[in-house]
Design a protein around this motif. Structure first.
Motif, PDB file in Angstrom:
ATOM      1  N   HIS A 101       0.806  -1.223   0.000  1.00  0.00           N
ATOM      2  CA  HIS A 101       0.000   0.000   0.000  1.00  0.00           C
ATOM      3  C   HIS A 101       0.838   1.273   0.000  1.00  0.00           C
ATOM      4  CE1 HIS A 101      -3.793  -2.065   0.546  1.00  0.00           C
ATOM      5  NE2 HIS A 101      -3.266  -2.757   1.543  1.00  0.00           N
ATOM      6  N   ARG A 102       2.123   1.160  -0.214  1.00  0.00           N
ATOM      7  CA  ARG A 102       2.989   2.334  -0.067  1.00  0.00           C
ATOM      8  C   ARG A 102       3.212   3.128  -1.351  1.00  0.00           C
ATOM      9  NH1 ARG A 102       7.485  -0.405   3.846  1.00  0.00           N
ATOM     10  NH2 ARG A 102       6.026  -0.890   5.517  1.00  0.00           N
ATOM     11  N   ARG A 103       3.153   2.515  -2.487  1.00  0.00           N
ATOM     12  CA  ARG A 103       3.514   3.205  -3.727  1.00  0.00           C
ATOM     13  C   ARG A 103       2.325   3.879  -4.417  1.00  0.00           C
ATOM     14  NH1 ARG A 103       6.758  -0.386  -7.256  1.00  0.00           N
ATOM     15  NH2 ARG A 103       8.336   0.149  -5.746  1.00  0.00           N
ATOM     16  N   ALA A 104       1.236   3.168  -4.601  1.00  0.00           N
ATOM     17  CA  ALA A 104       0.103   3.692  -5.378  1.00  0.00           C
ATOM     18  C   ALA A 104      -0.433   5.023  -4.850  1.00  0.00           C
ATOM     19  CB  ALA A 104      -1.008   2.652  -5.473  1.00  0.00           C
ATOM     20  N   PRO A 105      -0.619   5.185  -3.529  1.00  0.00           N
ATOM     21  CA  PRO A 105      -1.146   6.483  -3.069  1.00  0.00           C
ATOM     22  C   PRO A 105      -0.260   7.667  -3.457  1.00  0.00           C
ATOM     23  CG  PRO A 105      -1.365   4.852  -1.334  1.00  0.00           C
ATOM     24  CD  PRO A 105      -0.521   4.225  -2.413  1.00  0.00           C
ATOM     25  N   ASN A 106       1.045   7.477  -3.437  1.00  0.00           N
ATOM     26  CA  ASN A 106       1.949   8.563  -3.837  1.00  0.00           C
ATOM     27  C   ASN A 106       1.833   8.865  -5.324  1.00  0.00           C
ATOM     28  OD1 ASN A 106       3.120   9.100  -1.270  1.00  0.00           O
ATOM     29  ND2 ASN A 106       4.331   7.239  -1.480  1.00  0.00           N
ATOM     30  N   ILE A 107       1.741   7.830  -6.130  1.00  0.00           N
ATOM     31  CA  ILE A 107       1.585   8.020  -7.581  1.00  0.00           C
ATOM     32  C   ILE A 107       0.267   8.726  -7.876  1.00  0.00           C
ATOM     33  CG2 ILE A 107       1.244   6.813  -9.782  1.00  0.00           C
ATOM     34  CD1 ILE A 107       3.227   4.653  -8.664  1.00  0.00           C
ATOM     35  N   LEU A 108      -0.805   8.282  -7.224  1.00  0.00           N
ATOM     36  CA  LEU A 108      -2.122   8.872  -7.467  1.00  0.00           C
ATOM     37  C   LEU A 108      -2.190  10.315  -6.976  1.00  0.00           C
ATOM     38  CD1 LEU A 108      -4.191   5.705  -6.626  1.00  0.00           C
ATOM     39  CD2 LEU A 108      -3.795   6.699  -8.897  1.00  0.00           C
ATOM     40  N   SER A 109      -1.517  10.615  -5.888  1.00  0.00           N
ATOM     41  CA  SER A 109      -1.435  12.009  -5.428  1.00  0.00           C
ATOM     42  C   SER A 109      -0.677  12.862  -6.443  1.00  0.00           C
ATOM     43  CB  SER A 109      -0.754  12.086  -4.061  1.00  0.00           C
ATOM     44  OG  SER A 109      -1.577  11.512  -3.071  1.00  0.00           O
ATOM     45  N   ALA A 110       0.358  12.287  -7.037  1.00  0.00           N
ATOM     46  CA  ALA A 110       1.108  13.005  -8.069  1.00  0.00           C
ATOM     47  C   ALA A 110       0.239  13.261  -9.297  1.00  0.00           C
ATOM     48  CB  ALA A 110       2.365  12.227  -8.452  1.00  0.00           C
ATOM     49  N   VAL A 111      -0.567  12.278  -9.678  1.00  0.00           N
ATOM     50  CA  VAL A 111      -1.499  12.461 -10.811  1.00  0.00           C
ATOM     51  C   VAL A 111      -2.430  13.635 -10.521  1.00  0.00           C
ATOM     52  CG1 VAL A 111      -3.447  11.430 -12.064  1.00  0.00           C
ATOM     53  CG2 VAL A 111      -1.379  10.081 -11.636  1.00  0.00           C
ATOM     54  N   GLY A 113      -1.880  16.069  -8.452  1.00  0.00           N
ATOM     55  CA  GLY A 113      -1.074  17.290  -8.424  1.00  0.00           C
ATOM     56  C   GLY A 113      -0.789  17.829  -9.813  1.00  0.00           C
ATOM     57  N   VAL A 114      -0.468  16.946 -10.742  1.00  0.00           N
ATOM     58  CA  VAL A 114      -0.233  17.369 -12.128  1.00  0.00           C
ATOM     59  C   VAL A 114      -1.529  17.941 -12.708  1.00  0.00           C
ATOM     60  CG1 VAL A 114       0.269  16.530 -14.467  1.00  0.00           C
ATOM     61  CG2 VAL A 114       1.712  15.820 -12.545  1.00  0.00           C
ATOM     62  N   GLY A 115      -2.632  17.268 -12.431  1.00  0.00           N
ATOM     63  CA  GLY A 115      -3.927  17.776 -12.895  1.00  0.00           C
ATOM     64  C   GLY A 115      -4.208  19.162 -12.360  1.00  0.00           C
ATOM     65  N   PHE A 116      -3.875  19.378 -11.088  1.00  0.00           N
ATOM     66  CA  PHE A 116      -4.123  20.681 -10.483  1.00  0.00           C
ATOM     67  C   PHE A 116      -3.280  21.768 -11.145  1.00  0.00           C
ATOM     68  CE2 PHE A 116      -4.160  23.769  -6.894  1.00  0.00           C
ATOM     69  CZ  PHE A 116      -5.530  23.994  -6.897  1.00  0.00           C
ATOM     70  N   ALA A 136     -10.151  16.479 -14.796  1.00  0.00           N
ATOM     71  CA  ALA A 136     -10.291  15.031 -14.986  1.00  0.00           C
ATOM     72  C   ALA A 136      -9.141  14.292 -14.295  1.00  0.00           C
ATOM     73  CB  ALA A 136     -10.337  14.691 -16.473  1.00  0.00           C
ATOM     74  N   LEU A 137      -7.920  14.797 -14.431  1.00  0.00           N
ATOM     75  CA  LEU A 137      -6.772  14.170 -13.764  1.00  0.00           C
ATOM     76  C   LEU A 137      -6.896  14.265 -12.242  1.00  0.00           C
ATOM     77  CD1 LEU A 137      -3.631  15.232 -15.855  1.00  0.00           C
ATOM     78  CD2 LEU A 137      -4.692  12.973 -15.707  1.00  0.00           C
ATOM     79  N   VAL A 138      -7.326  15.416 -11.749  1.00  0.00           N
ATOM     80  CA  VAL A 138      -7.496  15.586 -10.298  1.00  0.00           C
ATOM     81  C   VAL A 138      -8.493  14.556  -9.775  1.00  0.00           C
ATOM     82  CG1 VAL A 138      -8.423  17.089  -8.484  1.00  0.00           C
ATOM     83  CG2 VAL A 138      -6.856  18.032 -10.207  1.00  0.00           C
TER      84      VAL A 138
END
Length: 159
Positions: A101-111, A113-116, A136-138
């Motif tokens: 559970h450690r990697r996906a949340p960081n990647i999804l938060s980055a997605v 963030g890029v959307g924002f 849509a990305l956010v």
């Protein structure tokens, strides 16, 4: 302190507020924050400096939302579990989460963030396509993140 803990601290998210935020109404209405902020900042075109009023209202809505609803009668639903998992994720420095559970949340938060960043660009330059794409990305990143938080909660809850 994790960045999520800093954000929670900024919003004064105490135990009572988190419990109230686990109400599905709070979770789902929280999704209105981004469009409200977009329209509020875009309103500078129509309102000039008076746009500060809808911007302030949008920021107030972001702060009030987790406090607005009562503690849910049951947390046996996706939305509530997403908030409960988010609290587990928030405290991962104190109580480590399982490796899976450690990697996906960081990647999804980055997605998200890029959307924002696209949203900010689009609102600043008054271009709708970056705003729509960024939104849509956010939402993709945030809702998928919340789904991962449900999984984290289910994997770590005490029966």
């Amino acid at each position: 302190m994790t960045k999520e803990q800093k954000i929670a601290s900024l919003f004064a998210m105490d135990d009572e507020t988190w419990e109230r935020h686990s109400n599905p109404w709070s979770v789902w209405t929280r999704n209105t924050v981004l469009p409200v902020l977009i329209v509020a900042f875009w309103s500078r075109v129509w309102l000039g400096w008076l746009a500060i009023v809808p911007v302030a209202a949008a920021i107030l809505w972001m702060w009030v939302n987790p406090r607005l609803f009562k503690k849910p009668e049951s947390t046996d639903n996706w939305a509530s579990k997403s908030v409960l998992g988010e609290r587990i994720w928030l405290n991962r420095k104190t109580v480590p989460v399982p490796e899976r559970h450690r990697r996906a949340p960081n990647i999804l938060s980055a997605v998200s963030g890029v959307g924002f960043l696209f949203v900010i660009y689009g609102v600043y330059f008054l271009e709708i396509w970056p705003v729509l794409f960024g939104s849509a990305l956010v939402y993709l990143g945030k809702l998928w993140f919340l789904d991962r938080m449900v999984w984290l909660y289910e994997d770590t809850k005490e029966d």
